[in-house]
Enzyme design. Structure first.
Site, PDB file in Angstrom:
ATOM      1  CB  CYS A 264      50.187  47.840  43.602  1.00 31.69           C
ATOM      2  SG  CYS A 264      49.867  49.476  42.918  1.00 31.69           S
ATOM      3  N   GLY A 268      52.475  40.488  48.660  1.00 29.29           N
ATOM      4  CA  GLY A 268      53.929  40.388  48.522  1.00 29.29           C
ATOM      5  C   GLY A 268      54.452  39.363  47.531  1.00 29.29           C
ATOM      6  N   GLY A 269      53.607  38.837  46.671  1.00 30.78           N
ATOM      7  CA  GLY A 269      54.075  37.837  45.701  1.00 30.78           C
ATOM      8  C   GLY A 269      55.339  38.296  44.976  1.00 30.78           C
ATOM      9  CG  ASP A 288      48.307  47.053  48.842  1.00 34.32           C
ATOM     10  OD1 ASP A 288      48.677  46.360  47.883  1.00 34.32           O
ATOM     11  OD2 ASP A 288      47.091  47.336  49.037  1.00 34.32           O
ATOM     12  CG  ASP A 337      51.565  43.588  40.136  1.00 33.29           C
ATOM     13  OD1 ASP A 337      51.084  43.493  38.991  1.00 33.29           O
ATOM     14  OD2 ASP A 337      51.541  42.659  40.973  1.00 33.29           O
ATOM     15  CB  CYS A 390      47.346  39.556  36.311  1.00 34.92           C
ATOM     16  SG  CYS A 390      46.066  39.992  37.483  1.00 34.92           S
TER      17      CYS A 390
HETATM   18  C1  LIG Z   1      47.530  43.185  41.385  1.00 35.54           C
HETATM   19  S1  LIG Z   1      47.398  43.421  43.083  1.00 35.54           S
HETATM   20  C2  LIG Z   1      49.063  43.253  43.606  1.00 35.54           C
HETATM   21  C3  LIG Z   1      49.620  41.869  43.585  1.00 35.54           C
HETATM   22  C4  LIG Z   1      51.008  41.779  44.183  1.00 35.54           C
HETATM   23  N1  LIG Z   1      51.907  42.749  43.608  1.00 35.54           N
HETATM   24  C5  LIG Z   1      51.576  40.387  44.030  1.00 35.54           C
HETATM   25  O1  LIG Z   1      52.467  40.186  43.202  1.00 35.54           O
HETATM   26  O2  LIG Z   1      51.141  39.502  44.771  1.00 35.54           O
HETATM   27  C6  LIG Z   1      47.130  45.135  43.213  1.00 35.54           C
HETATM   28  C7  LIG Z   1      47.248  45.728  44.599  1.00 35.54           C
HETATM   29  O3  LIG Z   1      47.105  47.130  44.489  1.00 35.54           O
HETATM   30  C8  LIG Z   1      46.567  47.595  45.685  1.00 35.54           C
HETATM   31  N2  LIG Z   1      46.061  48.971  45.500  1.00 35.54           N
HETATM   32  C9  LIG Z   1      44.831  49.388  45.153  1.00 35.54           C
HETATM   33  N3  LIG Z   1      44.777  50.731  45.113  1.00 35.54           N
HETATM   34  C10 LIG Z   1      46.014  51.180  45.430  1.00 35.54           C
HETATM   35  C11 LIG Z   1      46.591  52.464  45.576  1.00 35.54           C
HETATM   36  N4  LIG Z   1      45.866  53.564  45.378  1.00 35.54           N
HETATM   37  N5  LIG Z   1      47.875  52.549  45.919  1.00 35.54           N
HETATM   38  C12 LIG Z   1      48.612  51.437  46.134  1.00 35.54           C
HETATM   39  N6  LIG Z   1      48.120  50.178  46.016  1.00 35.54           N
HETATM   40  C13 LIG Z   1      46.831  50.060  45.668  1.00 35.54           C
HETATM   41  C14 LIG Z   1      45.512  46.563  46.018  1.00 35.54           C
HETATM   42  O4  LIG Z   1      45.202  46.603  47.400  1.00 35.54           O
HETATM   43  C15 LIG Z   1      46.221  45.272  45.596  1.00 35.54           C
HETATM   44  O5  LIG Z   1      46.848  44.659  46.682  1.00 35.54           O
END
Ligand SMILES: C[S@@+](CC[C@H](N)C(=O)[O-])C[C@H]1O[C@@H](n2cnc3c(N)ncnc32)[C@H](O)[C@@H]1O
Length: 456
Positions: A264, A268-269, A288, A337, A390
């Site tokens: 997820c 890209g953080g 993603d 994540d 988070c």
């Molecule tokens: C918490 S954020 C990720 C933050 C990122 N890892 C960072 O450190 O900046 C969760 C991410 O999960 C993605 N997401 C949502 N549903 C998903 C799925 N079914 N499969 C993969 N990613 C998904 C969202 O688009 C979002 O970008």
């Protein structure tokens, strides 16, 4: 001599942003960006004042409305939410926006009550009456959940959950810490420099920075400069990243030459931190469902000098497993994540509390459990899956981790010490098999992670 603020311009912009958030359901950062982009006549100091007022107001909104007699707001009896960008807003409120803003200015001491009322064109009596013996009235609320909700300006349901899970003292410490402004923390890009060298470079650019308490890569920058404009940032020497997020990436334990999946990846953080751990060698796959976020991750990777990141847009549902068949059983590390309520990040997104509903944590937990199950088969025998959020709260954190431990066949939960090393785990007070980072204990945003090792 600093230029005096032109309050009329600052107030008009603040109210406009607030209107977009409240009446049209915009996310605060988007609304702020839009208004500030158009308002080119505002000086930098005025832009900062607008941002501070917008976020400060959203942070304190529940308390201010309660003080003014609108108790339904924190009790979460929302009227039908208007559709709009960024999700539901809240229905027309009984306290007028200008009154709310005047209350904010007076309550925070930015202006005397009469002056605040005059500045916003509201009757002084409304402001003085609402704020009369405010702290004593809050302290006198008999119901502990309502008292905490008002004191920390939280929806009542959230205050209640903090109290149930953490007890009175810790719930209050957490709730108040979530209302502090987050420090400006950056992660050194070890692909290009070292933390000491970055610190020296920042000093040359006029910014004092101190090493973070726990993350070996972090620096906390003094003040709240626009870090994106620093030449050191443009040269890719650091990323802005909360210390807690850095620790989650560290817990993944990525190494050069491996295949690592950031399932997820968003913008890209954490992927970029994983790339640095891999010294740019091996294969880092950023997945993603959001194309825009992945495009941003690619832009950031270029600036950071990351060359081993490949992004892959995947379908949202179970079809993702098929799309990832080539990676099944091949990855030394998989980070999930997962999307979450973001309750741990309220320091940065104070408006999120008013968007969440009491059902959201359980709704996210279902998705989180699904995603863990979906991405676990990518892990190679002997490899590791790290589940991270988070969020703060059992349902999305331990609840999902416990379910995963029961349902993932051939995986064992790992101790935090095994992931982060004994010393760091002890410093973080993480003696068990889950890392819970909390702002009042660790100074980070609220984060959670749990690791699972696949049997060889
Ligand atoms: C918490 S954020 C990720 C933050 C990122 N890892 C960072 O450190 O900046 C969760 C991410 O999960 C993605 N997401 C949502 N549903 C998903 C799925 N079914 N499969 C993969 N990613 C998904 C969202 O688009 C979002 O970008």
């Amino acid at each position: 001599m600093p230029r005096p603020l032109r309050h009329d311009l600052v107030d008009a912009a603040t109210l406009e942003v607030n209107g977009l958030v409240r009446e049209q359901g915009w996310l605060a950062d988007r609304a702020l960006e839009r208004v500030l982009r158009r308002e080119s006549r505002l000086y930098a100091s005025e832009r900062r004042a607008v941002a501070e007022a917008v976020y400060g107001l959203l942070r304190r909104e529940g308390q201010l409305r309660w003080l003014a007699g609108e108790t339904a707001f924190i009790r979460g009896n929302p009227a039908p939410a208007p559709a709009g960008r960024g999700g539901p807003g809240r229905a027309a409120a009984s306290v007028e926006p200008a009154t709310l803003y005047a209350l904010f200015l007076a309550r925070t001491g930015a202006a005397a009550p009469e002056a605040a009322a005059k500045r916003l064109g509201v009757p002084a009596r409304i402001v003085t009456e609402a704020l009369d013996r405010a702290d004593a009235r809050i302290a006198a609320v008999a119901d502990p959940a309502e008292r905490l909700a008002v004191e920390a300006s939280l929806p009542r349901w959230l205050a209640e959950r903090f109290l149930d899970e953490l007890g009175a003292e810790e719930a209050r410490a957490l709730a108040l810490a979530l209302n502090q402004r987050a420090p400006l923390t950056v992660r050194t890009n070890l692909l290009k420099t070292t933390r000491d060298a970055l610190r020296a470079r920042l000093a040359e650019e006029g910014v004092a920075a101190a090493p973070t308490r726990f993350s070996p890569w972090g620096l906390t920058l003094d003040g709240h400069e626009n870090a994106f404009q620093l030449p050191a940032f443009q040269d890719g020497l650091f990323e802005i990243q909360d210390e807690g997020s850095q620790l989650l990436a560290l817990a993944v334990g990525a190494r050069p030459g491996w295949t690592v999946v950031d399932a997820c990846a968003g913008a890209g953080g954490k992927s970029l931190a994983l790339a640095a751990e891999m010294h740019g060698k091996g294969s880092l796959v950023a997945l993603d469902v959001d194309e825009e976020r992945l495009a941003e991750a690619k832009r950031r990777a270029r600036r950071a000098g990351v060359h081993n990141l490949r992004s892959r847009l995947i379908p949202e549902g179970a079809a993702a497993a098929e799309a990832l068949a080539d990676l099944a059983g091949k990855c030394e590390r998989v980070l999930v994540d997962a999307p979450c309520s973001g309750i741990g990040a309220l320091r940065r997104k104070p408006d999120a509390r008013w968007r969440l509903t009491p059902e959201d944590p359980a709704r996210f937990a279902r998705l989180q459990a699904e995603l863990v199950a979906r991405f676990a088969p990518l892990v190679k025998p002997g490899g590791r899956l790290v589940y991270a959020t988070c969020a703060v709260g059992r349902i999305e954190n331990e609840g999902v981790a416990e379910l995963a431990a029961r349902s993932l066949e051939g995986f064992e939960r790992m101790s935090v010490a095994a992931m982060l090393g004994t010393e760091l785990a002890a410093a973080l007070g993480a003696g068990g098999d889950a890392l819970s980072l909390l702002p009042h204990r660790h100074g980070t945003d609220g984060f959670f992670c749990a690791g699972f090792q696949r049997a060889r």
